[in-house]
Design an enzyme around this catalytic site. Structure first.
Site, PDB file in Angstrom:
ATOM      1  CE  LYS A  44      -3.448   2.717   2.494  1.00  0.00           C
ATOM      2  NZ  LYS A  44      -4.367   2.851   3.649  1.00  0.00           N
TER       3      LYS A  44
ATOM      4  CD  GLU B 222      -7.578   8.266  10.016  1.00  0.00           C
ATOM      5  OE1 GLU B 222      -7.006   7.189  10.218  1.00  0.00           O
ATOM      6  OE2 GLU B 222      -7.775   8.721   8.876  1.00  0.00           O
TER       7      GLU B 222
END
Length: 403
Positions: A140, A195
Site C-alpha cells: 500500500k 480521523e
C-alpha cells in the site's frame, strides 16, 4: 478584523510568537491555546520525548502543549507551550466583524496535474505487482496531490474556520506553521479532519482509524448505494485492515488491554463515507504522554502505506510537492499527558492570499487510477467550500483537458 498570528514573523530562524498557536473544535468542545506562548525546541521524532520532558515535569496545572508533527519523521516538528486553554474559537467572531471571503483571481491549479497523478498511481501499482510475492514488498502507498488557489486579498482564517466547524462529524483545527524563506505573511495549517489518531485520558486510550472512502451523493438513493458499495468493497476492506493491524501492533507493547470490540463500521462526514474501526486500550503506564504515543503511531498506513519506510520513500519520489505538515499530526495534551491528536488531513496551508489544499488516496492492488484521482478531488470538497468555491471544483479540474 484581527486575525490570529497577524503579527507573527520569523527572524534569523527564531520561531515567531503567534497569538494563538493552536485551536481545535469538535463535538466534544473547544480547545484553544491562550496566555503567553513559549516554543518547544524543534527537532525530529528521535528527540521528541526528551524535548517535551521538561513540560510534563514542570508545567503548572492548566498548561497545554500543542502544535504539529510533520509527515516525515526525520523533519522538525512545531510545538508550543501555553499557560491555559479557553473557548475563543476564531470562527465564533461576531458576524458583523467577519468579512466575506475574497473572490479567487485564479482557478484551482493541480500539482501534479491529474494526468501525472494517475501515472504515479499506475507506477505504484506496477511496483506492487512486481513485489507481490516478496516478504517486504510494497502492498500500500498513499499518494497525494495539491490544489493551489490565489485570492485577491488575504484569506480570512476566521471565515474558513467558521465554515469548516459547521460539520459536527469532524475536528476543525488551526495550527501555526514555521514560515518558509519566501513567505510574505504568517503561515497556518487549517482543516477539518475526520480521523482521531490517539486520545488519552489517564490509562484509557482511543484511536479511530479511517481507511477506505467513497464520495457522498446528493441523491439519497445514490448516497445509500455509495455507502453500501464501500461496505462491501474487498479492495477497501483490505486497505482498512492494513491500518487497523498496524495500530494494534504498534500500541500493544504499551497496553495491558487492547482491542476493537465493535469491529469495522461505516462513518461519515458531510462529503465522504469511510470505513472506520474504534480501537480501545488501557495503558500500562498512565504517565505516557499522548504526544509520545502519537510519535510512535505516526505515520500510519492510512496516510503513508505498508511497509512504512518503503512507502515513505516512494512518496518522496512520486510526489512533486513536499508534504511538510500535511498528513502529519496535529493536537494537544495537558501536563499529565492527557489529550488528543489527529491526522492532519482534509487541510490546507494558508499564507496571505494563497492557499494550498492537500488530498490523498490509498493505493492497493485493485485500485484504479481514474477513481483514485476522483477520490482526491472529492476530498478537496470541504476546503473548497470553506474558501468560497464549489465543492466539485476539483472534479471539474480533473476532467479539464490539459494543454
Amino acid at each position: 478584523m484581527t486575525l490570529p498570528f497577524q503579527n507573527a514573523r520569523s527572524t534569523k530562524g527564531t520561531p515567531a510568537i503567534p497569538d494563538q498557536p493552536f485551536a481545535f473544535r469538535n463535538s466534544d468542545g473547544v480547545i484553544c491555546a491562550a496566555g503567553p506562548a513559549q516554543p518547544i525546541a524543534r527537532g525530529d521524532d528521535q528527540t521528541l520525548s526528551d524535548r517535551v520532558g521538561s513540560f510534563f515535569n514542570g508545567a503548572d496545572d492548566g498548561a497545554l502543549l500543542g502544535g504539529a508533527l510533520p509527515f516525515h519523521k526525520s523533519e522538525f516538528d512545531y510545538l508550543w507551550q501555553v499557560d491555559h486553554a479557553d473557548k475563543r474559537w476564531p470562527g465564533d467572531q461576531p458576524k458583523a466583524n467577519i468579512q466575506s471571503l475574497p473572490a479567487t483571481v485564479s482557478r484551482p491549479r493541480s500539482q501534479p496535474s491529474p494526468q501525472t497523478y494517475m501515472q504515479s498511481v499506475s507506477q505504484a501499482l506496477d511496483i506492487m505487482r512486481a513485489e507481490e510475492q516478496l516478504p517486504q514488498g510494497l502492498n500500500k502507498v498513499v499518494l497525494a496531490r495539491t490544489l493551489m488557489l490565489e485570492h485577491a486579498q488575504d484569506i480570512g482564517i476566521a471565515d474558513v474556520l467558521a465554515k469548516l466547524s459547521e460539520d459536527p462529524s469532524v475536528t476543525a483545527f488551526q495550527v501555526a506553521l514555521p514560515n518558509a524563506a519566501n513567505d510574505t505573511a504568517p503561515r497556518h495549517l487549517v482543516g477539518a479532519t475526520p480521523e482521531l489518531l490517539i486520545r488519552k485520558n489517564g490509562t484509557a486510550i482511543l484511536s479511530h482509524p479511517l481507511a477506505g472512502s467513497a464520495r457522498r451523493q446528493d441523491d439519497a438513493a445514490a448516497d445509500a448505494a455509495a455507502a453500501e458499495g464501500l461496505k462491501n468493497s474487498v479492495k477497501d476492506q483490505h486497505e482498512h485492515a492494513l491500518v487497523v493491524e498496524y495500530i494494534l501492533d504498534t500500541l500493544a507493547p504499551y497496553c495491558v488491554e487492547l482491542g476493537a470490540p465493535d469491529g469495522t463500521t461505516l462513518t461519515t462526514t458531510r462529503s465522504m463515507w469511510h470505513l472506520g474501526t474504534m480501537i480501545k486500550g488501557v495503558l500500562k503506564d498512565p504517565d505516557t504522554p499522548a504526544v509520545v504515543l502519537t510519535s510512535k503511531l505516526h505515520p500510519t498506513p492510512a496516510v503513508c502505506g505498508m511497509p512504512c519506510q518503503r512507502a515513505a520513500n516512494l512518496i518522496r519520489e512520486l510526489e512533486p510537492v513536499p508534504r511538510d505538515f500535511y498528513a502529519g499530526a496535529v493536537g494537544w495534551c495537558d501536563r499529565y499527558g492527557d489529550g488528543a491528536w489527529y491526522l492532519a488531513i482534509r487541510c490546507a496551508e494558508l499564507c496571505g492570499t494563497q492557499a494550498r489544499l492537500y488530498a490523498g488516496a490509498g493505493i492497493v492492488l485493485g485500485s484504479e487510477p481514474q477513481l483514485e484521482a476522483a477520490e482526491t478531488g472529492a476530498k478537496f470538497g470541504a476546503l473548497l467550500a470553506a474558501l468560497g468555491l464549489p465543492r466539485d471544483a476539483a472534479l471539474q479540474e480533473l476532467n479539464r483537458p490539459q494543454g
